[in-house]
Design an enzyme around this catalytic site. Structure first.
Site, PDB file in Angstrom:
ATOM      1  N   HIS A 159       0.855  -1.192   0.000  1.00  0.00           N
ATOM      2  CA  HIS A 159       0.000   0.000   0.000  1.00  0.00           C
ATOM      3  C   HIS A 159       0.893   1.244   0.000  1.00  0.00           C
ATOM      4  O   HIS A 159       1.945   1.258   0.614  1.00  0.00           O
ATOM      5  CB  HIS A 159      -0.888   0.007   1.248  1.00  0.00           C
ATOM      6  N   ASP A 171      16.670  -8.482  -2.147  1.00  0.00           N
ATOM      7  CA  ASP A 171      17.999  -8.001  -2.543  1.00  0.00           C
ATOM      8  C   ASP A 171      18.381  -6.710  -1.815  1.00  0.00           C
ATOM      9  O   ASP A 171      19.554  -6.374  -1.718  1.00  0.00           O
ATOM     10  CB  ASP A 171      18.057  -7.763  -4.063  1.00  0.00           C
ATOM     11  N   ASP A 177      -8.098  -6.383   6.002  1.00  0.00           N
ATOM     12  CA  ASP A 177      -8.500  -7.181   4.840  1.00  0.00           C
ATOM     13  C   ASP A 177      -9.409  -8.326   5.252  1.00  0.00           C
ATOM     14  O   ASP A 177     -10.349  -8.670   4.519  1.00  0.00           O
ATOM     15  CB  ASP A 177      -7.265  -7.706   4.092  1.00  0.00           C
TER      16      ASP A 177
HETATM   17  C1  3PY Z   1      -4.628  -5.582   7.166  1.00  0.00           C
HETATM   18  O1  3PY Z   1      -5.147  -5.277   8.247  1.00  0.00           O
HETATM   19  O2  3PY Z   1      -5.244  -6.028   6.197  1.00  0.00           O
HETATM   20  C2  3PY Z   1      -3.181  -5.457   7.023  1.00  0.00           C
HETATM   21  O3  3PY Z   1      -2.641  -5.937   6.064  1.00  0.00           O
HETATM   22  C3  3PY Z   1      -2.438  -4.699   8.070  1.00  0.00           C
HETATM   23  O4  3PY Z   1      -1.207  -4.275   7.609  1.00  0.00           O
HETATM   24 MG    MG Z   2      -3.904  -6.310   4.435  1.00  0.00          MG
END
Ligand code: 3PY
Ligand code: MG
Length: 251
Positions: A46, A84, A174
């Site tokens: 993000h 890397d 998510d």
């Molecule tokens: C989420 O809460 O989806 C995350 O990936 C937190 O970084």
């Molecule tokens: Mg997430």
């Protein structure tokens, strides 16, 4: 015993409290490292950071703490270039099945475990430490998969059996979205799924961590067994500080 690397510290403890860096300014990594965070997760998933930012941020953090890098997807090109830069962990989002977990191992681990390329880059001291890094990286560089979808929760037993997974990072935001409850991370259904992931990781002995916006929740998660945390995000920490600084003007 030499200094332990991030992957070894996940198992050895104490819990590592980190935060997320999304801002392309080395000063941010220096300030957060100096403030006492145990590690920084530099975010390619993000925000607007690119590979040169990741390397510079990792360099700026290095005198204070190790850095990990989150890639945008489980893709060999992203994972190879991200590692890397010399980061000590790669965080792979949305790992929803054992097959996807096996792909992550394939891309993040050097032969014979996987097929990650060994090259002249910051990770190998620009070639000066290539033998040492090549021998040790599969143990010292952590592969952390994100469990952040209801499908991943359903497939968790199989995902945890995949050899080469060094840690699990729960993404509550998510996860909440995948359950039709976007942003409602405190919703009982989301909390139930989080608790199930934590319980299964604990039973299997897989180090696990979670994202938390507030210190009280972070403390609770550590008491519940998290080996690592991401507490806050650089931009949110800045906003919080700015709001606190202006508080006296209210009322
Ligand atoms: C989420 O809460 O989806 C995350 O990936 C937190 O970084
Ligand atoms: Mg997430």
């Amino acid at each position: 015993m030499g200094k332990l690397r991030l992957n070894e510290r996940l198992r050895a403890g104490p819990p590592l409290v980190g935060t997320i860096v999304t801002t392309p300014a080395t000063e941010v990594a220096e300030v957060l490292g100096e403030a006492g965070y145990d590690w920084l997760m530099i975010d390619l998933e993000h925000g607007c950071l690119g590979f040169p930012d990741v390397q510079r941020l990792a360099q700026a953090a290095a005198p204070y703490c190790p850095a990990g890098v989150r890639v945008p997807a489980c893709d060999p090109a992203w994972i190879k270039k991200a590692l890397d830069t010399g980061c000590e962990a790669v965080i792979v989002p949305q790992v929803n099945s054992a097959a996807e977990a096996r792909r992550a191992v394939e891309f993040a681990k050097l032969p014979p475990m996987g097929s990650r390329g060994l090259g002249i880059s910051r990770s190998t001291g620009f070639g000066s430490k290539i033998e040492d890094y090549g021998t040790k990286a599969n143990n010292t560089v952590a592969l952390i998969v994100q469990i952040e979808h209801r499908t991943a929760v359903r497939n968790l037993d199989a995902i945890l059996k995949v050899e080469g997974i060094d840690g699990v990072f729960i993404g509550p935001y998510d996860l909440s979205a995948s359950m039709g409850l976007p942003g409602q991370v405190s919703h009982p259904k989301v909390q139930k799924a989080v608790a199930e992931v934590m319980r299964k990781c604990k039973a299997r002995g897989t180090p696990f961590g979670i994202f938390a916006m507030e210190a009280t929740l972070a403390k609770q998660r550590i008491e519940e067994g998290c080996a690592f945390l991401l507490l806050g995000i650089d931009t949110c920490l800045l906003r919080k500080g700015a709001l606190a600084a202006l508080e006296w003007r209210k009322g």
